[in-house]
Design a protein around this motif. Sequence first.
Motif, PDB file in Angstrom:
ATOM      1  N   LEU A   1      10.979   0.280   8.954  1.00 27.30           N
ATOM      2  CA  LEU A   1      11.121   0.127   7.511  1.00 27.30           C
ATOM      3  C   LEU A   1      12.475   0.620   7.031  1.00 27.30           C
ATOM      4  CD1 LEU A   1       7.731   1.415   6.024  1.00 27.30           C
ATOM      5  CD2 LEU A   1       8.539  -0.935   6.071  1.00 27.30           C
ATOM      6  N   HIS A   2      13.101  -0.128   6.163  1.00 28.20           N
ATOM      7  CA  HIS A   2      14.319   0.327   5.490  1.00 28.20           C
ATOM      8  C   HIS A   2      14.337  -0.312   4.107  1.00 28.20           C
ATOM      9  CE1 HIS A   2      15.932  -3.604   6.691  1.00 28.20           C
ATOM     10  NE2 HIS A   2      15.506  -3.312   7.922  1.00 28.20           N
ATOM     11  N   ARG A   3      15.278   0.094   3.305  1.00 26.37           N
ATOM     12  CA  ARG A   3      15.249  -0.323   1.901  1.00 26.37           C
ATOM     13  C   ARG A   3      15.366  -1.834   1.723  1.00 26.37           C
ATOM     14  NH1 ARG A   3      20.035   2.337   2.809  1.00 26.37           N
ATOM     15  NH2 ARG A   3      21.986   1.205   2.437  1.00 26.37           N
ATOM     16  N   GLU A   4      15.960  -2.549   2.711  1.00 29.10           N
ATOM     17  CA  GLU A   4      16.111  -3.995   2.575  1.00 29.10           C
ATOM     18  C   GLU A   4      14.826  -4.765   2.877  1.00 29.10           C
ATOM     19  OE1 GLU A   4      18.314  -2.184   4.304  1.00 29.10           O
ATOM     20  OE2 GLU A   4      20.132  -2.322   3.082  1.00 29.10           O
ATOM     21  N   ASN A   5      13.926  -4.174   3.685  1.00 32.61           N
ATOM     22  CA  ASN A   5      12.750  -4.955   4.079  1.00 32.61           C
ATOM     23  C   ASN A   5      11.423  -4.384   3.589  1.00 32.61           C
ATOM     24  OD1 ASN A   5      12.170  -2.775   5.739  1.00 32.61           O
ATOM     25  ND2 ASN A   5      12.028  -3.966   7.620  1.00 32.61           N
ATOM     26  N   VAL A   6      11.428  -3.225   2.931  1.00 32.39           N
ATOM     27  CA  VAL A   6      10.169  -2.568   2.603  1.00 32.39           C
ATOM     28  C   VAL A   6       9.302  -3.425   1.677  1.00 32.39           C
ATOM     29  CG1 VAL A   6      11.147  -1.222   0.673  1.00 32.39           C
ATOM     30  CG2 VAL A   6       9.101  -0.393   1.881  1.00 32.39           C
TER      31      VAL A   6
ATOM     32  N   ALA B   1       5.641  -4.864   2.647  1.00 35.54           N
ATOM     33  CA  ALA B   1       4.525  -4.481   1.776  1.00 35.54           C
ATOM     34  C   ALA B   1       3.600  -5.657   1.480  1.00 35.54           C
ATOM     35  CB  ALA B   1       5.061  -3.889   0.472  1.00 35.54           C
ATOM     36  N   LYS B   2       4.145  -6.864   1.465  1.00 28.46           N
ATOM     37  CA  LYS B   2       3.336  -8.042   1.148  1.00 28.46           C
ATOM     38  C   LYS B   2       2.270  -8.298   2.205  1.00 28.46           C
ATOM     39  CE  LYS B   2       7.021 -10.374  -1.438  1.00 28.46           C
ATOM     40  NZ  LYS B   2       7.954 -11.545  -1.459  1.00 28.46           N
ATOM     41  N   GLU B   3       2.530  -7.856   3.435  1.00 26.01           N
ATOM     42  CA  GLU B   3       1.585  -8.100   4.531  1.00 26.01           C
ATOM     43  C   GLU B   3       0.860  -6.834   4.966  1.00 26.01           C
ATOM     44  OE1 GLU B   3       3.796  -9.926   7.648  1.00 26.01           O
ATOM     45  OE2 GLU B   3       4.343 -11.691   6.457  1.00 26.01           O
ATOM     46  N   ALA B   4       1.092  -5.742   4.252  1.00 26.33           N
ATOM     47  CA  ALA B   4       0.483  -4.471   4.642  1.00 26.33           C
ATOM     48  C   ALA B   4      -1.031  -4.489   4.440  1.00 26.33           C
ATOM     49  CB  ALA B   4       1.101  -3.329   3.850  1.00 26.33           C
ATOM     50  N   VAL B   5      -1.713  -3.739   5.282  1.00 31.14           N
ATOM     51  CA  VAL B   5      -3.176  -3.610   5.176  1.00 31.14           C
ATOM     52  C   VAL B   5      -3.505  -2.170   4.800  1.00 31.14           C
ATOM     53  CG1 VAL B   5      -3.583  -5.445   6.856  1.00 31.14           C
ATOM     54  CG2 VAL B   5      -3.409  -3.059   7.642  1.00 31.14           C
ATOM     55  N   PRO B   6      -4.671  -1.938   4.206  1.00 27.69           N
ATOM     56  CA  PRO B   6      -5.050  -0.568   3.832  1.00 27.69           C
ATOM     57  C   PRO B   6      -5.045   0.372   5.040  1.00 27.69           C
ATOM     58  CG  PRO B   6      -6.499  -2.154   2.793  1.00 27.69           C
ATOM     59  CD  PRO B   6      -5.679  -2.923   3.786  1.00 27.69           C
ATOM     60  N   THR B   7      -4.478   1.540   4.861  1.00 26.92           N
ATOM     61  CA  THR B   7      -4.427   2.523   5.933  1.00 26.92           C
ATOM     62  C   THR B   7      -4.677   3.929   5.408  1.00 26.92           C
ATOM     63  OG1 THR B   7      -2.038   2.845   5.676  1.00 26.92           O
ATOM     64  CG2 THR B   7      -2.742   1.248   7.329  1.00 26.92           C
ATOM     65  N   VAL B   8      -5.176   4.762   6.291  1.00 28.23           N
ATOM     66  CA  VAL B   8      -5.081   6.208   6.124  1.00 28.23           C
ATOM     67  C   VAL B   8      -3.848   6.599   6.918  1.00 28.23           C
ATOM     68  CG1 VAL B   8      -6.100   8.445   6.666  1.00 28.23           C
ATOM     69  CG2 VAL B   8      -7.535   6.585   5.801  1.00 28.23           C
ATOM     70  N   LEU B   9      -2.930   7.314   6.284  1.00 28.88           N
ATOM     71  CA  LEU B   9      -1.602   7.551   6.878  1.00 28.88           C
ATOM     72  C   LEU B   9      -1.369   9.017   7.186  1.00 28.88           C
ATOM     73  CD1 LEU B   9       1.088   5.894   7.442  1.00 28.88           C
ATOM     74  CD2 LEU B   9       1.924   6.902   5.318  1.00 28.88           C
TER      75      LEU B   9
ATOM     76  N   ILE C   1      -1.008   1.495  13.490  1.00 27.47           N
ATOM     77  CA  ILE C   1       0.258   1.049  12.926  1.00 27.47           C
ATOM     78  C   ILE C   1       1.216   2.234  12.857  1.00 27.47           C
ATOM     79  CG2 ILE C   1       1.414   0.027  10.922  1.00 27.47           C
ATOM     80  CD1 ILE C   1      -1.349  -1.138  10.131  1.00 27.47           C
ATOM     81  N   LEU C   2       2.418   2.052  13.370  1.00 29.32           N
ATOM     82  CA  LEU C   2       3.453   3.072  13.263  1.00 29.32           C
ATOM     83  C   LEU C   2       4.568   2.558  12.367  1.00 29.32           C
ATOM     84  CD1 LEU C   2       4.931   5.696  14.032  1.00 29.32           C
ATOM     85  CD2 LEU C   2       5.819   4.486  16.054  1.00 29.32           C
ATOM     86  N   TYR C   3       4.809   3.254  11.265  1.00 30.85           N
ATOM     87  CA  TYR C   3       5.941   2.948  10.399  1.00 30.85           C
ATOM     88  C   TYR C   3       7.087   3.899  10.747  1.00 30.85           C
ATOM     89  CZ  TYR C   3       2.777   0.270   7.335  1.00 30.85           C
ATOM     90  OH  TYR C   3       1.893  -0.649   6.815  1.00 30.85           O
ATOM     91  N   VAL C   4       8.231   3.327  11.105  1.00 33.24           N
ATOM     92  CA  VAL C   4       9.419   4.127  11.383  1.00 33.24           C
ATOM     93  C   VAL C   4      10.406   3.867  10.246  1.00 33.24           C
ATOM     94  CG1 VAL C   4      11.269   4.642  13.000  1.00 33.24           C
ATOM     95  CG2 VAL C   4       9.044   3.884  13.866  1.00 33.24           C
ATOM     96  N   VAL C   5      10.604   4.858   9.395  1.00 39.56           N
ATOM     97  CA  VAL C   5      11.442   4.706   8.215  1.00 39.56           C
ATOM     98  C   VAL C   5      12.865   5.149   8.533  1.00 39.56           C
ATOM     99  CG1 VAL C   5      11.801   5.414   5.817  1.00 39.56           C
ATOM    100  CG2 VAL C   5       9.473   5.103   6.701  1.00 39.56           C
ATOM    101  N   THR C   6      13.836   4.301   8.219  1.00 37.23           N
ATOM    102  CA  THR C   6      15.234   4.673   8.388  1.00 37.23           C
ATOM    103  C   THR C   6      15.593   5.753   7.370  1.00 37.23           C
ATOM    104  OG1 THR C   6      15.851   2.479   9.176  1.00 37.23           O
ATOM    105  CG2 THR C   6      17.628   3.870   8.308  1.00 37.23           C
ATOM    106  N   PHE C   7      15.968   6.923   7.872  1.00 38.91           N
ATOM    107  CA  PHE C   7      16.351   8.030   6.993  1.00 38.91           C
ATOM    108  C   PHE C   7      17.868   8.010   6.858  1.00 38.91           C
ATOM    109  CE2 PHE C   7      17.154  12.107   5.252  1.00 38.91           C
ATOM    110  CZ  PHE C   7      15.990  12.522   4.637  1.00 38.91           C
ATOM    111  N   ASP C   8      18.349   7.579   5.683  1.00 36.33           N
ATOM    112  CA  ASP C   8      19.782   7.577   5.416  1.00 36.33           C
ATOM    113  C   ASP C   8      20.027   8.255   4.067  1.00 36.33           C
ATOM    114  OD1 ASP C   8      18.972   5.674   3.547  1.00 36.33           O
ATOM    115  OD2 ASP C   8      19.761   3.976   4.673  1.00 36.33           O
ATOM    116  N   GLU C   9      21.261   8.275   3.627  1.00 36.35           N
ATOM    117  CA  GLU C   9      21.590   8.987   2.390  1.00 36.35           C
ATOM    118  C   GLU C   9      20.910   8.368   1.176  1.00 36.35           C
ATOM    119  OE1 GLU C   9      25.665   9.872   1.711  1.00 36.35           O
ATOM    120  OE2 GLU C   9      25.994  10.704   3.710  1.00 36.35           O
TER     121      GLU C   9
END
Length: 273
Positions: A6-11, A15-23, A93-101
């Motif tokens: 996940l990054h700011r350009e594709n989140v 999200a449009k295809e995301a399914v309910p999760t406990v995270l 499901i594993l979400y890997v978020v790009t951590f940038d400034e």
Amino acid sequence: MKTIFLHRENVQMIAKEAVPTVLAIGFFDGVHVGHQQVIKTAKQIAKKKKVKLGVMTFSPHPTEVLSRGKKAVQYLTPLSVKETIFTSLGVDILYVVTFDEVFSALAPKQFVAQYLIDLHVIHVVAGFDFTYGTKGKGNMGTLFYDSDEKLSVTTVTKVIYDGNKISSTYIRQLLNEGAVDQLPAYLGRHYVTKGNWHKAKVIISHHYTYPKQGYYYVELSSQRRTIETVVSVIDSNNVAVIDERLHHFNEGEQISIHWKEQVSSNERKLSNF
């Protein structure tokens, strides 16, 4: 397990295809016993709610970004290793978020809206010290309100062993002391690093934290075989030097080092050969 970067350009698209999760959410370096408790708690809740179990982690480590590269982070578990452990724990499901400034500057409510609610997260589980949003202003006490009361939240208290809080920081301290024999109590397994065989040495990936200089009893394994021996960590270049009499691996072959215990220079005999 499905891994989604996940990054700011594709989140918004994701999200449009995301399914309910406990995270379960956190950096999870080491995926130690405390982290495993967070994930297992989320798994129980997901099963009860009959939804998928998700994990959200971040890459690279926030310290690297917030210090603008001035502080290098030696990881306990690179992402590829985390993925393997998450799979073994039953994560869907594993979400890997790009951590940038830009990500680090998100207001707490923005993070919650874009990376949790929009992704159809219905319940969040994290450790008591998890923070989010710019300057870590959001925490487990504010998450419910930052979601406009849309998310339910479970906070996992600190996990203690032998009077010590189980944490990535404490595990690094044990490595710095050479106390690799104590690590299974905190990690739930022996500490493992990976590298490549080169002229009777294993060149360890820069991603790893390695034990202090000294001699260690270890298990070396490749896809072809496993041996037990003593290695010597000699310098700060992430190099574990193996006794030069050993020629059991091919040049460039990937080797896993399972660190068992530190030994004195008098005990560094290869008695198993």
